[in-house]
Design a protein around this motif. Structure first.
Motif, PDB file in Angstrom:
ATOM      1  N   UNK A  68      36.032  36.050  35.643  1.00 22.52           N
ATOM      2  CA  UNK A  68      35.223  35.827  36.736  1.00 22.52           C
ATOM      3  C   UNK A  68      35.311  37.232  37.623  1.00 22.52           C
ATOM      4  N   UNK A  69      34.371  37.690  38.193  1.00 19.44           N
ATOM      5  CA  UNK A  69      34.329  38.679  39.213  1.00 19.44           C
ATOM      6  C   UNK A  69      33.548  38.379  40.488  1.00 19.44           C
ATOM      7  N   UNK A  70      33.949  38.981  41.419  1.00 17.22           N
ATOM      8  CA  UNK A  70      33.203  38.744  42.807  1.00 17.22           C
ATOM      9  C   UNK A  70      32.483  39.971  43.040  1.00 17.22           C
ATOM     10  N   UNK A  71      31.784  39.947  44.374  1.00 17.65           N
ATOM     11  CA  UNK A  71      30.952  41.086  44.621  1.00 17.65           C
ATOM     12  C   UNK A  71      31.671  42.183  44.954  1.00 17.65           C
ATOM     13  N   UNK A  85      36.328  19.867  36.095  1.00 18.25           N
ATOM     14  CA  UNK A  85      34.987  20.409  36.511  1.00 18.25           C
ATOM     15  C   UNK A  85      35.192  21.405  37.619  1.00 18.25           C
ATOM     16  N   UNK A  86      34.429  22.553  37.315  1.00 19.53           N
ATOM     17  CA  UNK A  86      34.569  23.644  38.275  1.00 19.53           C
ATOM     18  C   UNK A  86      33.039  23.838  38.524  1.00 19.53           C
ATOM     19  N   UNK A  87      32.582  24.150  39.944  1.00 24.82           N
ATOM     20  CA  UNK A  87      31.374  24.661  40.368  1.00 24.82           C
ATOM     21  C   UNK A  87      31.657  25.961  40.825  1.00 24.82           C
ATOM     22  N   UNK A  88      31.068  26.839  40.204  1.00 22.65           N
ATOM     23  CA  UNK A  88      31.421  28.258  40.685  1.00 22.65           C
ATOM     24  C   UNK A  88      30.739  28.536  42.205  1.00 22.65           C
ATOM     25  N   UNK A  89      30.305  27.627  42.549  1.00 17.73           N
ATOM     26  CA  UNK A  89      29.710  27.979  44.010  1.00 17.73           C
ATOM     27  C   UNK A  89      30.840  27.667  45.007  1.00 17.73           C
ATOM     28  N   UNK A  90      31.654  26.527  44.466  1.00 18.30           N
ATOM     29  CA  UNK A  90      32.720  26.042  45.543  1.00 18.30           C
ATOM     30  C   UNK A  90      34.178  26.476  45.204  1.00 18.30           C
ATOM     31  N   UNK A  91      33.978  27.066  44.030  1.00 16.65           N
ATOM     32  CA  UNK A  91      35.493  27.802  43.614  1.00 16.65           C
ATOM     33  C   UNK A  91      35.870  29.108  44.579  1.00 16.65           C
ATOM     34  N   UNK A  92      34.892  30.054  44.932  1.00 10.45           N
ATOM     35  CA  UNK A  92      35.356  31.023  45.998  1.00 10.45           C
ATOM     36  C   UNK A  92      36.274  30.727  47.262  1.00 10.45           C
ATOM     37  N   UNK A  94      38.089  28.224  47.386  1.00 13.59           N
ATOM     38  CA  UNK A  94      39.648  27.856  47.158  1.00 13.59           C
ATOM     39  C   UNK A  94      40.531  29.204  46.774  1.00 13.59           C
ATOM     40  N   UNK A  95      39.797  30.209  46.316  1.00 17.90           N
ATOM     41  CA  UNK A  95      40.683  31.141  45.629  1.00 17.90           C
ATOM     42  C   UNK A  95      40.744  32.355  46.513  1.00 17.90           C
ATOM     43  N   UNK A  96      39.900  32.214  47.808  1.00 20.64           N
ATOM     44  CA  UNK A  96      39.830  33.515  48.647  1.00 20.64           C
ATOM     45  C   UNK A  96      38.994  34.661  47.896  1.00 20.64           C
ATOM     46  N   UNK A  97      37.830  34.232  47.277  1.00 20.40           N
ATOM     47  CA  UNK A  97      36.850  35.277  46.569  1.00 20.40           C
ATOM     48  C   UNK A  97      35.537  35.290  47.118  1.00 20.40           C
ATOM     49  N   UNK A  98      34.837  36.393  47.003  1.00 17.24           N
ATOM     50  CA  UNK A  98      33.471  36.271  47.114  1.00 17.24           C
ATOM     51  C   UNK A  98      32.509  35.709  46.304  1.00 17.24           C
ATOM     52  N   UNK A  99      31.504  35.587  46.194  1.00 19.14           N
ATOM     53  CA  UNK A  99      30.590  35.016  45.482  1.00 19.14           C
ATOM     54  C   UNK A  99      30.789  35.366  43.922  1.00 19.14           C
ATOM     55  N   UNK A 100      31.158  34.430  42.999  1.00 19.29           N
ATOM     56  CA  UNK A 100      31.629  34.684  41.863  1.00 19.29           C
ATOM     57  C   UNK A 100      30.620  34.743  40.641  1.00 19.29           C
ATOM     58  N   UNK A 101      30.940  35.582  39.634  1.00 16.69           N
ATOM     59  CA  UNK A 101      29.988  35.482  38.388  1.00 16.69           C
ATOM     60  C   UNK A 101      30.901  35.731  37.167  1.00 16.69           C
ATOM     61  N   UNK A 102      30.448  35.479  36.032  1.00 15.54           N
ATOM     62  CA  UNK A 102      31.015  35.954  34.894  1.00 15.54           C
ATOM     63  C   UNK A 102      31.314  37.316  34.551  1.00 15.54           C
ATOM     64  N   UNK A 103      32.631  37.891  34.107  1.00 15.24           N
ATOM     65  CA  UNK A 103      32.862  39.247  33.742  1.00 15.24           C
ATOM     66  C   UNK A 103      31.934  39.483  32.504  1.00 15.24           C
ATOM     67  N   UNK A 181      40.381  20.508  41.902  1.00 16.70           N
ATOM     68  CA  UNK A 181      39.518  19.347  42.369  1.00 16.70           C
ATOM     69  C   UNK A 181      38.466  19.591  43.319  1.00 16.70           C
ATOM     70  N   UNK A 182      38.704  20.255  44.445  1.00 17.64           N
ATOM     71  CA  UNK A 182      37.830  20.396  45.413  1.00 17.64           C
ATOM     72  C   UNK A 182      36.474  21.267  44.978  1.00 17.64           C
ATOM     73  N   UNK A 183      36.933  21.986  44.038  1.00 20.21           N
ATOM     74  CA  UNK A 183      35.598  22.627  43.398  1.00 20.21           C
ATOM     75  C   UNK A 183      34.856  21.939  42.297  1.00 20.21           C
ATOM     76  N   UNK A 184      34.984  20.486  42.254  1.00 25.07           N
ATOM     77  CA  UNK A 184      34.326  20.091  41.362  1.00 25.07           C
ATOM     78  C   UNK A 184      33.002  19.608  41.729  1.00 25.07           C
ATOM     79  N   UNK A 185      32.002  19.769  40.831  1.00 24.42           N
ATOM     80  CA  UNK A 185      30.532  19.484  41.117  1.00 24.42           C
ATOM     81  C   UNK A 185      30.317  18.270  42.082  1.00 24.42           C
TER      82      UNK A 185
END
Length: 188
Positions: A68-71, A85-92, A94-103, A181-185
């Protein structure tokens, strides 16, 4: 000591010739580091669904990898149990990232030296500049054995989470163990 420290079959040269690190070299490094592992050969698999039958024959936690990559162009390798299960909208958050998308596949090749379908934690061996931040699923790391491709998707390596961490220490990557787990849909 390795459970199976030698390659018993030759690899298709067309698929591996251009890799910056060959699977044989990766396994030789495992031997040098004294990592215990077992090597399994199988047909190429590209998705979690395609690899489901391997879960029955290869013991341990089967995992997936998200590049993944952020802005801000920070890059992340998320390594999680298939069941996490991972919701990419919730993941940032948790990991201190910006909006994520696939690299992109080009970025994947440039930074990790692998092709789509072969993304794995061991690809950070090609990230000598340490541009990739490694995030490990806490529930995955609580297992006895974890399973990943060794740079190509027609083999699987089983090893302990402790040996995985020893690999990251060798490459100089500060892998972070995170409860995903907090990034679960949200339940529907």
């Amino acid at each position: 000591m390795p459970i199976n420290g030698s390659m018993t079959q030759t690899l298709p040269t067309q698929e591996t010739d251009s890799l910056p690190t060959q699977p044989e070299d990766l396994l030789a490094l495992f031997d040098q580091l004294g990592l215990g592992y077992e090597l399994h050969h199988h047909e190429p698999v590209f998705t979690v669904a395609e690899s489901a039958h391997l879960d029955e024959t290869i013991p341990g936690i089967h995992c997936r990898n998200l590049f993944l990559r952020d802005k801000k162009k920070n890059m992340y390798l998320i390594i999680a149990a298939n069941e996490t299960a991972i919701d990419l909208k919730k993941l940032p958050e948790l990991i201190g990232a910006g909006r994520l998308s696939f690299g992109s596949s080009e970025r994947l090749w440039t930074h990790l030296g692998v092709r789509p379908g072969s993304v794995c934690p061991f690809a950070v061996i090609n990230d000598s500049s340490h541009h990739i931040q490694v995030i490990l699923d806490k529930s995955m790391m609580e297992g006895a054995l974890v399973n990943y491709h060794p740079l190509v998707n027609h083999m699987t390596v089983s090893l302990s989470p402790d040996d995985l961490m020893r690999f990251f220490a060798h490459t100089g990557h500060d892998a972070q163990i995170v409860d995903l787990s907090p990034a679960a849909p949200d339940a529907v």
